[in-house]
Write an enzyme that holds these catalytic residues in place. Structure first.
Site, PDB file in Angstrom:
ATOM      1  N   CYS A  45      25.061  21.606 -13.832  1.00 48.13           N
ATOM      2  CA  CYS A  45      24.357  21.205 -12.607  1.00 48.13           C
ATOM      3  C   CYS A  45      23.534  19.949 -12.810  1.00 48.13           C
ATOM      4  O   CYS A  45      22.561  19.729 -12.116  1.00 48.13           O
ATOM      5  CB  CYS A  45      23.429  22.331 -12.128  1.00 48.13           C
ATOM      6  SG  CYS A  45      24.288  23.648 -11.268  1.00 48.13           S
ATOM      7  N   HIS A  56       0.823  -1.204   0.000  1.00 48.67           N
ATOM      8  CA  HIS A  56       0.000   0.000   0.000  1.00 48.67           C
ATOM      9  C   HIS A  56       0.861   1.260   0.000  1.00 48.67           C
ATOM     10  O   HIS A  56       0.475   2.285  -0.574  1.00 48.67           O
ATOM     11  CB  HIS A  56      -0.930  -0.004   1.210  1.00 48.67           C
ATOM     12  CG  HIS A  56      -2.095  -0.935   1.050  1.00 48.67           C
ATOM     13  ND1 HIS A  56      -2.738  -1.525   2.115  1.00 48.67           N
ATOM     14  CD2 HIS A  56      -2.718  -1.399  -0.058  1.00 48.67           C
ATOM     15  CE1 HIS A  56      -3.730  -2.288   1.658  1.00 48.67           C
ATOM     16  NE2 HIS A  56      -3.726  -2.229   0.353  1.00 48.67           N
TER      17      HIS A  56
END
Length: 468
Positions: free
Chosen positions: A396, A189
Site C-alpha cells: 500500500c 502568507h
C-alpha cells in the site's frame, strides 16, 4: 460502468502533506461599480470610509488576539495597513472625482495593488493583503457580511484565488484540512501560515477552475500535484479500492463524527476498505453489499494484531487485517499472521522507520528509497510468512506504482499491489511481460545488491534478458 471526468492540475507545493477531501471555495467578495449611488457629500462619505477602515483594523486586531505566533502577527500587519493614511487619502480623491463611496475605496486599493504587483517579488505577494482589506472595507460600507471561510461541518480543502491572511490565520481548529490557491508564492502568507498550522498547501495553481465541484480533491503539498477523483477504479480496470483513509473524517473536528455520520460517509464513497468506527463500517457494508476488508495501521506486535482482530470481529467485520509499516511487525510476521486474514505493507513508513529517515527530509531521499536492500529484506520476510500461512500480502505504498520494482515485489511473495489509477497500466504491462520464476530471480538479485542503485541495475539486466 460509471464515467468520470479526471482532473489533473499542478501548482507549487509550499507546505508538505497529503490530503483527500471534498473542496469548497472561499466566499466571493462584494463587487462595486461606478454606477452605484453617490453619497450626499464628500465630507460625510470620507468620514464613513475612515470609520470603515477603523472597523476593519479593529476586527483584525481582535482576530490577532485569538491566536498565537505567526498566526497572530499577520492580522496585526494587515491592521496596520488599514490604518495607512494613504489609503484614506486616495479614497477621498476618488470621492472628489464623483465616484460612489464603496467604489472609491475599491479603486484606491486597486491602485496600490497594481503598484505592488509591478514591483514584483516579495512586495507583489503582499497584493493579497491589500485585496483582503479592500473586500473587508467595502463589505462594511455596504453593510453586508465579509467574505469568509465556509463552515460545512465536515473536513474539506479550501480553494481560493488567494486566501486572505486574516482568514488563513484563523484556520487552526477549523474543518479545513488543506489549502489550494490560484495565486501566491513560497513566501506568501498562505504558505507561511499553512506551514505553521501543519496544513498541506499548494499555491500558484492556475487551473483551479478545472476542478469538478462536488468531487473530492487529492492534494500533495510536497509536490504541488492536485487530482480530482470520482470512482476512477471502475474505468481503470482495477479490482477495487485498496485503501480508504478513515482518519480524514476526524481531521479538523472538535468532536468525533457520530455513528450515523460515519455510516453515511462510508456508504457514499463506495467503501472497500475503535468500536464506533468499526460498527459504522459494518453497517455501511451491510447497506451496500460491499466486500469489506478492514485493517489497523501502525501495528507493532502480534499481540496488538490479535486485540484489533478480536475487536473488529466482535463488531461484525468478517475480514480483518493489519498494516506492516513498523520493522518489528515485519520481523514477527509469522506470529502476527496467526491472528489476521491479510496484511498490507506500507512501504513509505516502513522505509523511514527501517532507515531512521524522516519522510519530509529531502536530503535523506536515498534512505527512503524502497529499493534499499534492508527494506526489501523485510518485505521478503513478510512475503515468506504469508506464503507459509496462505495469507494475502499486499503493498500500500509508493513502491507499488514503480513498474520496475513490481516484479521484484511479486518475487518477494507479495500477492497484490495498490496504487493510484494512472500507474496501473505501466505496472500491469511490466508484470505481464515477466513470469513468476523471473520475478523470483529479480527478487534475489535485488536483495543481494549492496545499494538501491545496484539493485536497479541488477533487475534491469534480468528484465532485458542479459545473464546475471
Amino acid at each position: 460502468m460509471p464515467t468520470t471526468t479526471e482532473q489533473f492540475v499542478h501548482g507549487l507545493g509550499v507546505s508538505p502533506g497529503l490530503v483527500c477531501a471534498p473542496w469548497l471555495a472561499f466566499g466571493t467578495p462584494v463587487t462595486t461599480s461606478a454606477e452605484d449611488p453617490v453619497g450626499e457629500s464628500v465630507t460625510a462619505e470620507a468620514a464613513r470610509v475612515k470609520d470603515a477602515l477603523a472597523t476593519v483594523a479593529a476586527d483584525l486586531g481582535t482576530r490577532a488576539a485569538q491566536v498565537d505566533g505567526v498566526a497572530s502577527e499577520i492580522p496585526l500587519v494587515s491592521a496596520a495597513l488599514a490604518r495607512d493614511p494613504g489609503i484614506l487619502s486616495a479614497a477621498e480623491e476618488n470621492l472628489v472625482a464623483g465616484m460612489p463611496t464603496a467604489h472609491a475605496v475599491g479603486v484606491a486599493f486597486d491602485g496600490y495593488c497594481a503598484t505592488l504587483a509591478a514591483l514584483g517579488g516579495y512586495l507583489a505577494e503582499r497584493v493579497a493583503d491589500l485585496r483582503d482589506l479592500r473586500n473587508r472595507t467595502v463589505a462594511v460600507l455596504l453593510g453586508v457580511p465579509m467574505p469568509g471561510t465556509p463552515d460545512p461541518g465536515y473536513p474539506f480543502v479550501l480553494v481560493a484565488r488567494d486566501l486572505p491572511p486574516a482568514d488563513t490565520a484563523m484556520l487552526g481548529g477549523s474543518d479545513v484540512v488543506g489549502l489550494l490557491t490560484a495565486e501566491g508564492g513560497p513566501t506568501s502568507h498562505t504558505a507561511i501560515l499553512a506551514k505553521s498550522l501543519g496544513l498541506p498547501a499548494v499555491v500558484n495553481c492556475a487551473d483551479v477552475d478545472r476542478l469538478v465541484e462536488g468531487r473530492p480533491v487529492v492534494l500533495d503539498g510536497s509536490t504541488g500535484a492536485v487530482v480530482v477523483e470520482a470512482v476512477r477504479t471502475a474505468t481503470a480496470d482495477s479490482e477495487g479500492v485498496g485503501l480508504f483513509r478513515t482518519e480524514f473524517l476526524y481531521l479538523g473536528r472538535r468532536v468525533a463524527p457520530t455513528l450515523d455520520e460515519q455510516t453515511a460517509t462510508y456508504t457514499a464513497v463506495y467503501p472497500h476498505v475503535l468500536a464506533t468506527q468499526l460498527e459504522a463500517l459494518a453497517a455501511a457494508a451491510a447497506a451496500t453489499g460491499a466486500d469489506l476488508w478492514v485493517m489497523a495501521p501502525m501495528v507493532a506486535t502480534a499481540e496488538e494484531a490479535a486485540q484489533f482482530a478480536a475487536l473488529a470481529r466482535s463488531r461484525g467485520i468478517a475480514t480483518v487485517g493489519a498494516m506492516i509499516e513498523i520493522p518489528s511487525a515485519g520481523l514477527c510476521a509469522r506470529d502476527l499472521l496467526e491472528h489476521v486474514d491479510f496484511v498490507r505493507i506500507g512501504t513509505n513508513d516502513l522505509s523511514q522507520y527501517t532507515c531512521a529517515a524522516d519522510r519530509m527530509a529531502g536530503g535523506l531521499a536515498t534512505l527512503l528509497d524502497p529499493w534499499q536492500p534492508a527494506v526489501l529484506d523485510l518485505i521478503g520476510a513478510v512475503g515468506a510468512a504469508g506464503a507459509e500461512a496462505g495469507t494475502p500480502v499486499g503493498i500500500c505504498g509508493e513502491a507499488a506504482s514503480d513498474p520496475a520494482l513490481a516484479p521484484v515485489l511479486v518475487g518477494l511473495g507479495v500477492t497484490s499491489l495498490s496504487m493510484v489509477a494512472p500507474s496501473l497500466g505501466a505496472v500491469r504491462a511490466g508484470l505481464a511481460a515477466t513470469d513468476l520464476d523471473r520475478c523470483r530471480e529479480m527478487a534475489i538479485a535485488a536483495r543481494g545488491a549492496p545499494s538501491p542503485q545496484a539493485a536497479r541495475s541488477a533487475v534491469a539486466a534480468l528484465a532485458s534478458g542479459a545473464p546475471r
